[in-house]
Design an enzyme around this catalytic site. Structure first.
Site, PDB file in Angstrom:
ATOM      1  N   ASN A  10     -17.271 -10.921   3.607  1.00  0.00           N
ATOM      2  CA  ASN A  10     -17.930 -10.093   4.619  1.00  0.00           C
ATOM      3  C   ASN A  10     -18.555  -8.917   3.875  1.00  0.00           C
ATOM      4  O   ASN A  10     -17.884  -7.943   3.548  1.00  0.00           O
ATOM      5  CB  ASN A  10     -16.876  -9.630   5.635  1.00  0.00           C
ATOM      6  CG  ASN A  10     -17.471  -8.768   6.725  1.00  0.00           C
ATOM      7  OD1 ASN A  10     -18.640  -8.395   6.672  1.00  0.00           O
ATOM      8  ND2 ASN A  10     -16.666  -8.447   7.722  1.00  0.00           N
ATOM      9  N   ARG A  93     -19.944 -14.048   6.378  1.00  0.00           N
ATOM     10  CA  ARG A  93     -20.303 -13.466   7.678  1.00  0.00           C
ATOM     11  C   ARG A  93     -21.752 -12.983   7.570  1.00  0.00           C
ATOM     12  O   ARG A  93     -22.089 -12.211   6.665  1.00  0.00           O
ATOM     13  CB  ARG A  93     -19.398 -12.287   7.995  1.00  0.00           C
ATOM     14  CG  ARG A  93     -19.840 -11.577   9.239  1.00  0.00           C
ATOM     15  CD  ARG A  93     -19.008 -10.346   9.498  1.00  0.00           C
ATOM     16  NE  ARG A  93     -19.419  -9.745  10.750  1.00  0.00           N
ATOM     17  CZ  ARG A  93     -19.531  -8.436  10.933  1.00  0.00           C
ATOM     18  NH1 ARG A  93     -19.273  -7.594   9.963  1.00  0.00           N
ATOM     19  NH2 ARG A  93     -19.895  -7.974  12.095  1.00  0.00           N
ATOM     20  N   HIS A 182     -20.529  -9.638  17.411  1.00  0.00           N
ATOM     21  CA  HIS A 182     -19.084  -9.918  17.475  1.00  0.00           C
ATOM     22  C   HIS A 182     -18.826 -11.354  17.952  1.00  0.00           C
ATOM     23  O   HIS A 182     -17.744 -11.657  18.437  1.00  0.00           O
ATOM     24  CB  HIS A 182     -18.342  -8.979  18.464  1.00  0.00           C
ATOM     25  CG  HIS A 182     -18.262  -7.557  18.042  1.00  0.00           C
ATOM     26  ND1 HIS A 182     -18.316  -6.526  18.954  1.00  0.00           N
ATOM     27  CD2 HIS A 182     -18.101  -6.987  16.846  1.00  0.00           C
ATOM     28  CE1 HIS A 182     -18.210  -5.373  18.326  1.00  0.00           C
ATOM     29  NE2 HIS A 182     -18.086  -5.628  17.031  1.00  0.00           N
ATOM     30  N   ASN A 213     -14.021  -0.222  16.615  1.00  0.00           N
ATOM     31  CA  ASN A 213     -14.874   0.949  16.493  1.00  0.00           C
ATOM     32  C   ASN A 213     -16.221   0.616  17.137  1.00  0.00           C
ATOM     33  O   ASN A 213     -16.738   1.367  17.949  1.00  0.00           O
ATOM     34  CB  ASN A 213     -15.000   1.309  15.015  1.00  0.00           C
ATOM     35  CG  ASN A 213     -15.338   2.758  14.826  1.00  0.00           C
ATOM     36  OD1 ASN A 213     -15.212   3.562  15.759  1.00  0.00           O
ATOM     37  ND2 ASN A 213     -15.799   3.109  13.659  1.00  0.00           N
ATOM     38  N   ARG A 243     -21.166   4.990  18.907  1.00  0.00           N
ATOM     39  CA  ARG A 243     -22.408   4.582  19.580  1.00  0.00           C
ATOM     40  C   ARG A 243     -22.335   4.882  21.073  1.00  0.00           C
ATOM     41  O   ARG A 243     -21.286   4.694  21.696  1.00  0.00           O
ATOM     42  CB  ARG A 243     -22.660   3.081  19.400  1.00  0.00           C
ATOM     43  CG  ARG A 243     -22.909   2.653  17.976  1.00  0.00           C
ATOM     44  CD  ARG A 243     -23.386   1.210  17.944  1.00  0.00           C
ATOM     45  NE  ARG A 243     -23.361   0.688  16.596  1.00  0.00           N
ATOM     46  CZ  ARG A 243     -22.555  -0.292  16.188  1.00  0.00           C
ATOM     47  NH1 ARG A 243     -21.702  -0.865  17.009  1.00  0.00           N
ATOM     48  NH2 ARG A 243     -22.596  -0.687  14.940  1.00  0.00           N
ATOM     49  N   ARG A 286      -6.230   6.609  18.740  1.00  0.00           N
ATOM     50  CA  ARG A 286      -4.888   7.221  18.621  1.00  0.00           C
ATOM     51  C   ARG A 286      -4.973   8.727  18.772  1.00  0.00           C
ATOM     52  O   ARG A 286      -4.189   9.345  19.487  1.00  0.00           O
ATOM     53  CB  ARG A 286      -4.273   6.887  17.244  1.00  0.00           C
ATOM     54  CG  ARG A 286      -3.792   5.472  17.123  1.00  0.00           C
ATOM     55  CD  ARG A 286      -3.574   5.087  15.689  1.00  0.00           C
ATOM     56  NE  ARG A 286      -4.862   4.884  15.029  1.00  0.00           N
ATOM     57  CZ  ARG A 286      -5.060   4.114  13.989  1.00  0.00           C
ATOM     58  NH1 ARG A 286      -4.036   3.501  13.423  1.00  0.00           N
ATOM     59  NH2 ARG A 286      -6.243   3.942  13.448  1.00  0.00           N
ATOM     60  N   ASN A 336      -4.075  -2.574  20.458  1.00  0.00           N
ATOM     61  CA  ASN A 336      -3.045  -1.551  20.237  1.00  0.00           C
ATOM     62  C   ASN A 336      -2.915  -0.479  21.304  1.00  0.00           C
ATOM     63  O   ASN A 336      -1.850   0.136  21.426  1.00  0.00           O
ATOM     64  CB  ASN A 336      -3.309  -0.839  18.901  1.00  0.00           C
ATOM     65  CG  ASN A 336      -3.181  -1.772  17.726  1.00  0.00           C
ATOM     66  OD1 ASN A 336      -2.102  -2.319  17.476  1.00  0.00           O
ATOM     67  ND2 ASN A 336      -4.274  -1.988  17.022  1.00  0.00           N
ATOM     68  N   GLU A 386     -11.369 -12.843  12.736  1.00  0.00           N
ATOM     69  CA  GLU A 386     -12.720 -13.316  12.411  1.00  0.00           C
ATOM     70  C   GLU A 386     -12.745 -14.071  11.092  1.00  0.00           C
ATOM     71  O   GLU A 386     -13.470 -15.048  10.944  1.00  0.00           O
ATOM     72  CB  GLU A 386     -13.675 -12.110  12.366  1.00  0.00           C
ATOM     73  CG  GLU A 386     -13.932 -11.558  13.765  1.00  0.00           C
ATOM     74  CD  GLU A 386     -14.572 -10.179  13.781  1.00  0.00           C
ATOM     75  OE1 GLU A 386     -13.827  -9.201  13.612  1.00  0.00           O
ATOM     76  OE2 GLU A 386     -15.785 -10.079  13.968  1.00  0.00           O
TER      77      GLU A 386
HETATM   78  P1  ADP Z   1     -13.877  -2.223  13.401  1.00  0.00           P
HETATM   79  O1  ADP Z   1     -14.828  -2.218  14.546  1.00  0.00           O
HETATM   80  O2  ADP Z   1     -14.159  -1.162  12.375  1.00  0.00           O
HETATM   81  O3  ADP Z   1     -13.579  -3.598  12.833  1.00  0.00           O
HETATM   82  P2  ADP Z   1     -11.137  -2.256  14.430  1.00  0.00           P
HETATM   83  O4  ADP Z   1     -11.185  -3.444  15.312  1.00  0.00           O
HETATM   84  O5  ADP Z   1     -10.289  -2.330  13.214  1.00  0.00           O
HETATM   85  O6  ADP Z   1     -12.569  -1.714  14.071  1.00  0.00           O
HETATM   86  O7  ADP Z   1     -10.665  -1.017  15.329  1.00  0.00           O
HETATM   87  C1  ADP Z   1     -10.575   0.258  14.761  1.00  0.00           C
HETATM   88  C2  ADP Z   1     -10.210   1.232  15.857  1.00  0.00           C
HETATM   89  O8  ADP Z   1      -9.022   0.782  16.526  1.00  0.00           O
HETATM   90  C3  ADP Z   1      -9.863   2.623  15.375  1.00  0.00           C
HETATM   91  O9  ADP Z   1     -11.029   3.396  15.249  1.00  0.00           O
HETATM   92  C4  ADP Z   1      -8.956   3.148  16.461  1.00  0.00           C
HETATM   93  O10 ADP Z   1      -9.735   3.756  17.468  1.00  0.00           O
HETATM   94  C5  ADP Z   1      -8.335   1.894  17.056  1.00  0.00           C
HETATM   95  N1  ADP Z   1      -6.901   1.743  16.780  1.00  0.00           N
HETATM   96  C6  ADP Z   1      -6.326   1.201  15.688  1.00  0.00           C
HETATM   97  N2  ADP Z   1      -4.986   1.244  15.787  1.00  0.00           N
HETATM   98  C7  ADP Z   1      -4.701   1.827  16.977  1.00  0.00           C
HETATM   99  C8  ADP Z   1      -3.494   2.170  17.685  1.00  0.00           C
HETATM  100  N3  ADP Z   1      -2.295   1.911  17.165  1.00  0.00           N
HETATM  101  N4  ADP Z   1      -3.628   2.752  18.893  1.00  0.00           N
HETATM  102  C9  ADP Z   1      -4.834   3.018  19.412  1.00  0.00           C
HETATM  103  N5  ADP Z   1      -5.981   2.730  18.820  1.00  0.00           N
HETATM  104  C10 ADP Z   1      -5.936   2.145  17.612  1.00  0.00           C
END
Ligand code: ADP
Length: 407
Positions: A10, A93, A182, A213, A243, A286, A336, A386
């Site tokens: 990726n 990817r 996605h 994110n 965004r 978080r 999460n 993914e």
């Molecule tokens: P990306 O889009 O960069 O692949 P991810 O799917 O890894 O992102 O998600 C990242 C986001 O997930 C973080 O910016 C945060 O907001 C959220 N996140 C990660 N762990 C937790 C948690 N334990 N509780 C709440 N939000 C979380």
């Protein structure tokens, strides 16, 4: 020796994430990340999974070629080198596949040319993906390289969902339509949700909420995507980390005419300095929840705007699908953040949607139901994967009858 391993790459603009997976049992042999490529502070973190051994290299890595060579060297140290006859394919990817690539595709010169032709609609992503492919080809010219497109799963959207309400001649000239992103995650999660329900994907309608994110929602009818929230670019749809998501397009003219901002400045504003970050200065859920729990009003409003948009998409996709069997939450926030899941379906009992407080509070890596036992619509947490999906699709492609002589 049979070739059963797939290296998944990726390649981002300044990073390369990789996993080496053995497809016999889906075992991850090595995982890693090179970040800050092109800077003085580049870093490679590599884990040889079986040995439980994680190694870190710090110091300048000039470009993607140097990054991939460093990754190849690390894999070689673990006896997993790119020269191994057990390697069946490299799966890449690729973010934008336009309207043509609806399947994983063996990469040849024509495919590379088409990915290049799509650069105007994916200026940040496709050039990095191409560099990753070309570098991998140089390292193992004899090996099949497969492109798995983020847009592919969404090519089944009907024209009524994929078209913007603008002059089709203009839209076609500039390839303006809703592509969605996605897709690899939406495909994997919708299938896993059907599995969790013990039903065939063809029989199940799912709303998938990929909340990382970047964030996007999709409406999946019988395993096929019929609508998704991202559009020409990943800017459309849900409120995301940085965004804005949906907005009146006239805000842009207003910022140009009244605010004196340039197109590039507005692009940066809406993609990098908006969303949760723009609203409250934080884009990590978080941290936002911690602030909300302390009574921080700015964080509270950001959370409410995020949830309001999410709820609107759940309602919209309920209407698009007509019948919904499950709503699946995935990615960093979706997997999460229990308060996000709870708030997103609060008040939707009339649609048959609810979460059970205790089940929602359980943490874990497994796909699980969080709706009450008697719920009309299942609400689920389904961790996305993914890399595994890219490996699975790549491996299936190189093992198709006509392609077996490739490996
Ligand atoms: P990306 O889009 O960069 O692949 P991810 O799917 O890894 O992102 O998600 C990242 C986001 O997930 C973080 O910016 C945060 O907001 C959220 N996140 C990660 N762990 C937790 C948690 N334990 N509780 C709440 N939000 C979380």
């Amino acid at each position: 020796m049979s070739s059963t391993r797939v290296l998944v790459l990726n390649s981002g603009s300044s990073s390369v994430k990789y996993q080496l997976i053995d497809m016999r049992g889906g075992e991850r042999l090595a995982v890693g990340l090179v970040e800050r490529i092109g800077e003085r502070t580049s870093r490679l973190i590599h884990t040889h999974v079986a040995a439980g051994d994680t190694r870190e290299q710090n110091g300048p890595i000039a470009d993607h070629e140097a990054a991939l060579k460093a990754v190849a060297a690390e894999l070689g140290r673990d006896g997993l080198g790119l020269d191994s006859p057990e390697l069946a394919a490299i799966g890449h990817r690729v973010v934008h596949g336009g309207e043509f690539f609806s399947e994983p595709t063996l990469i040849d010169q024509t495919v590379l040319t088409e990915i290049e032709r799509l650069i105007p609609v994916a200026p940040l992503h496709n050039p990095a993906n191409l560099t990753g492919i070309r570098t991998a080809q140089a390292l193992r010219p004899d090996l099949p390289q497969v492109a798995v497109f983020d847009t592919a799963f969404h090519t089944t959207m009907p024209e009524s969902a994929a078209r913007y309400a603008i002059d089709p001649k203009i839209a076609d000239r500039y390839r303006i339509r809703r592509y969605g992103f996605h897709g690899t995650s939406h495909a994997y999660v919708s299938r896993e949700t059907a599995r969790l329900l013990g039903r065939a994907p063809e029989d199940v309608n799912v709303i998938v909420l990929h909340l990382g994110n970047g964030a996007s929602a999709s409406a999946v009818r019988g395993g096929r995507c019929v609508d998704t929230s991202m559009g020409l670019t990943p800017l459309e749809g849900l409120v995301m980390g940085t965004r804005s998501g949906d907005m009146d397009p006239a805000v842009i003219f207003h910022l140009m005419r009244v605010g004196g901002m340039s197109a590039d400045e507005i692009d940066t504003l809406l993609n990098k300095r908006s969303g949760l970050f723009g609203l409250c200065g934080d884009n990590d859920m978080r941290e936002i929840r911690r602030r909300v729990d302390e009574g921080d009003e700015q964080a509270g409003l950001a959370f409410d705007i995020y949830i309001h948009r999410l709820k609107k998409y759940i309602g919209a996709y309920y209407a698009v699908l007509g019948r919904v069997d499950a709503v699946a939450f995935t990615a960093g926030v979706g997997e999460n953040a229990a308060p996000v899941r709870e708030a997103a379906v609060a008040g939707l009992e009339g649609l048959g949607l609810a979460v059970d407080g205790e089940l929602n509070a359980v943490r874990g890596d497994e796909a699980r139901l969080i709706s009450p036992a008697d719920a009309r619509v299942a609400v689920a947490v389904v961790p996305t994967d993914e890399e595994m999906e890219i490996a699975t699709q790549s491996y299936a492609l190189v093992n198709e009858p006509g392609n077996q002589n490739l490996t």
